[in-house]
Design an enzyme around this catalytic site. Structure first.
Site, short mmCIF file in Angstrom:
data_model
loop_
_atom_site.label_atom_id
_atom_site.label_comp_id
_atom_site.label_asym_id
_atom_site.label_seq_id
_atom_site.Cartn_x
_atom_site.Cartn_y
_atom_site.Cartn_z
N PRO A 91 0.83 -1.21 0.00
CA PRO A 91 0.00 0.00 0.00
C PRO A 91 0.86 1.26 0.00
O PRO A 91 0.38 2.34 -0.32
CB PRO A 91 -0.82 -0.11 1.28
CG PRO A 91 -0.28 -1.24 2.06
CD PRO A 91 0.63 -2.03 1.20
N GLU A 93 1.88 -7.78 8.38
CA GLU A 93 2.10 -6.32 8.31
C GLU A 93 3.01 -5.96 7.18
O GLU A 93 3.37 -4.80 6.98
CB GLU A 93 2.66 -5.81 9.64
CG GLU A 93 1.75 -6.00 10.83
CD GLU A 93 0.34 -5.48 10.54
OE1 GLU A 93 -0.62 -6.29 10.59
OE2 GLU A 93 0.20 -4.28 10.21
N ARG A 97 -2.85 -8.96 -20.76
CA ARG A 97 -3.75 -8.63 -21.89
C ARG A 97 -3.09 -7.71 -22.90
O ARG A 97 -3.60 -7.53 -24.01
CB ARG A 97 -5.04 -7.99 -21.37
CG ARG A 97 -4.87 -6.64 -20.70
CD ARG A 97 -6.17 -6.12 -20.14
NE ARG A 97 -7.10 -5.75 -21.17
CZ ARG A 97 -7.03 -4.61 -21.86
NH1 ARG A 97 -6.07 -3.74 -21.58
NH2 ARG A 97 -7.92 -4.33 -22.77
N ASP A 114 -8.06 1.50 -24.95
CA ASP A 114 -8.24 1.35 -23.51
C ASP A 114 -8.56 2.67 -22.83
O ASP A 114 -8.06 3.72 -23.24
CB ASP A 114 -6.93 0.84 -22.87
CG ASP A 114 -6.88 -0.67 -22.84
OD1 ASP A 114 -5.84 -1.22 -22.53
OD2 ASP A 114 -7.92 -1.29 -23.18
C1 JD8 Z 1 0.86 -6.06 0.09
C2 JD8 Z 1 0.67 -7.18 3.56
C3 JD8 Z 1 -1.40 -6.14 4.48
C4 JD8 Z 1 -0.76 -3.76 4.69
C5 JD8 Z 1 -1.28 -3.87 7.47
C6 JD8 Z 1 -3.14 -4.89 6.30
C7 JD8 Z 1 -1.14 -3.32 -2.88
N1 JD8 Z 1 -3.37 -1.35 -2.84
C8 JD8 Z 1 -3.04 -2.18 -1.78
N2 JD8 Z 1 -3.68 -2.22 -0.60
N3 JD8 Z 1 -3.06 -3.15 0.21
C9 JD8 Z 1 -2.05 -3.70 -0.46
C10 JD8 Z 1 -1.14 -4.69 0.17
C11 JD8 Z 1 -1.38 -5.04 1.52
C12 JD8 Z 1 -0.48 -5.92 2.12
C13 JD8 Z 1 0.63 -6.42 1.42
C14 JD8 Z 1 -0.03 -5.19 -0.53
C15 JD8 Z 1 1.36 -7.22 2.35
N4 JD8 Z 1 -0.43 -6.40 3.40
C16 JD8 Z 1 -0.86 -5.06 5.39
C17 JD8 Z 1 -0.24 -2.68 5.61
C18 JD8 Z 1 -1.18 -2.56 6.80
N5 JD8 Z 1 -1.72 -4.98 6.58
C19 JD8 Z 1 -2.00 -3.11 -1.76
N6 JD8 Z 1 -0.51 -3.41 -3.82
#
Ligand code: JD8
Length: 280
Positions: free
Chosen positions: A87, A114, A156, A171
């Protein structure tokens, strides 16, 4: 193209065997390798996580299994691009999809808990290209769904994957890797219709039935401009302003593509494009 995926949920990627991407894999246009991170653990519990240094909620993924897994998976060739969904990553866009589609080899690292110990990406950067990307401003529980999204967005665009009826050139967000995207560059698409001509007393827009392709193209662009103005004002603002950190030539090109008619449509949709432009 080769795509390797490292995850603690290999079964999550069964969907890669179906639809467009599945057919591309069967044809050999894409070769997938899905690897279980636990194969690089050595304790009876196949431990991949531990509590965070400095305290705090949840668990963090241990570096050792990741280091060993990346060593093994990246040993199979030269110059992979390692993509780590997080994220905290840069926003994944159609431009990324087009660039990744030109890569011979992608490795996706799926975190859970996490996230992955921060040293893993730093250490990987010492021997391969690494990109941390996010598929959107919402929180998932892990990287697997993001990899499914990116694998489809990239797959794709590979030659021969989209049937000839379909083409990526039109697109939404239109960036097919060319100079700066197709006719829909910077816009989202308007609605589409098919038979029956009347459904629940609702008619298909007559312009689509009259066979005047110029009028149809004009109508589709107007609908795209209106829908973009309604649902994605950020894209219209980008179109009109061309934010500084955007490749100038792309902004200028996108702006340059706006006809007076386009500006009129945007003005009616509430976007005050500069007065004198609209007047004449
Ligand atoms: C990788 C672990 C969960 C995230 C604590 C919830 C992408 N757009 C996106 N939203 N969330 C992700 C994502 C979440 C992930 C991981 C991607 C690995 N988590 C963690 C931080 C808070 N938990 C993502 N691309």
């Amino acid at each position: 193209m080769r795509i390797d995926i490292i995850t603690i949920f290999p079964e999550y990627f069964a969907p890669l065997n179906v639809s467009l991407i599945g057919k591309a894999a069967q044809r050999g246009d894409i070769t997938f390798g899905v690897h279980d991170l636990r194969d690089w653990t050595h304790d009876v519990h196949h431990t991949v996580d531990d509590s965070p240094f400095g305290g705090g909620p949840g668990m963090v993924m241990k570096p050792e299994p990741w280091g060993d897994a990346l060593d093994a998976v990246s040993a199979g060739g030269t110059d992979p691009l390692l993509v780590i969904p997080t994220p905290a990553g840069v926003p994944f866009t159609q431009r990324h999809a087009a660039r990744y589609a030109a890569e011979p080899w992608l490795i996706f690292a799926c975190g859970r808990y996490e996230g992955i110990d921060g040293r893993v990406a730093d250490e990987a950067r010492s021997r391969m290209r690494v990109e941390e990307v996010s598929i959107g401003d919402y929180v998932l529980a892990g990287g697997e769904p993001a990899v499914l999204v990116m694998a489809e967005a990239v797959g794709r665009l590979l030659p021969g994957v989209l049937g000839n009826a379909e083409s990526a050139a039109n697109d939404s967000f239109g960036f097919d890797g060319g100079s700066s995207g197709g006719p829909m560059a910077g816009l989202v698409e308007g609605p589409a219709y098919t038979r029956p001509r009347v459904w629940r007393d609702r008619e298909v827009p007559p312009v689509l039935l009259a066979g005047d392709h110029g009028a149809i193209a004009r109508w589709r662009r107007d609908m795209a401009l209106r829908r973009t103005a309604q649902n994605r004002p950020d894209l219209v603002a980008r179109l009109l302003a061309g934010r500084p950190n955007q490749a100038d030539e792309e902004a200028a090109d996108l702006l340059g593509r706006l006809s007076d008619h386009d500006r009129e449509v945007l003005s009616q949709a509430g976007f005050p494009v500069s007065g004198e432009d609209v007047a004449h």
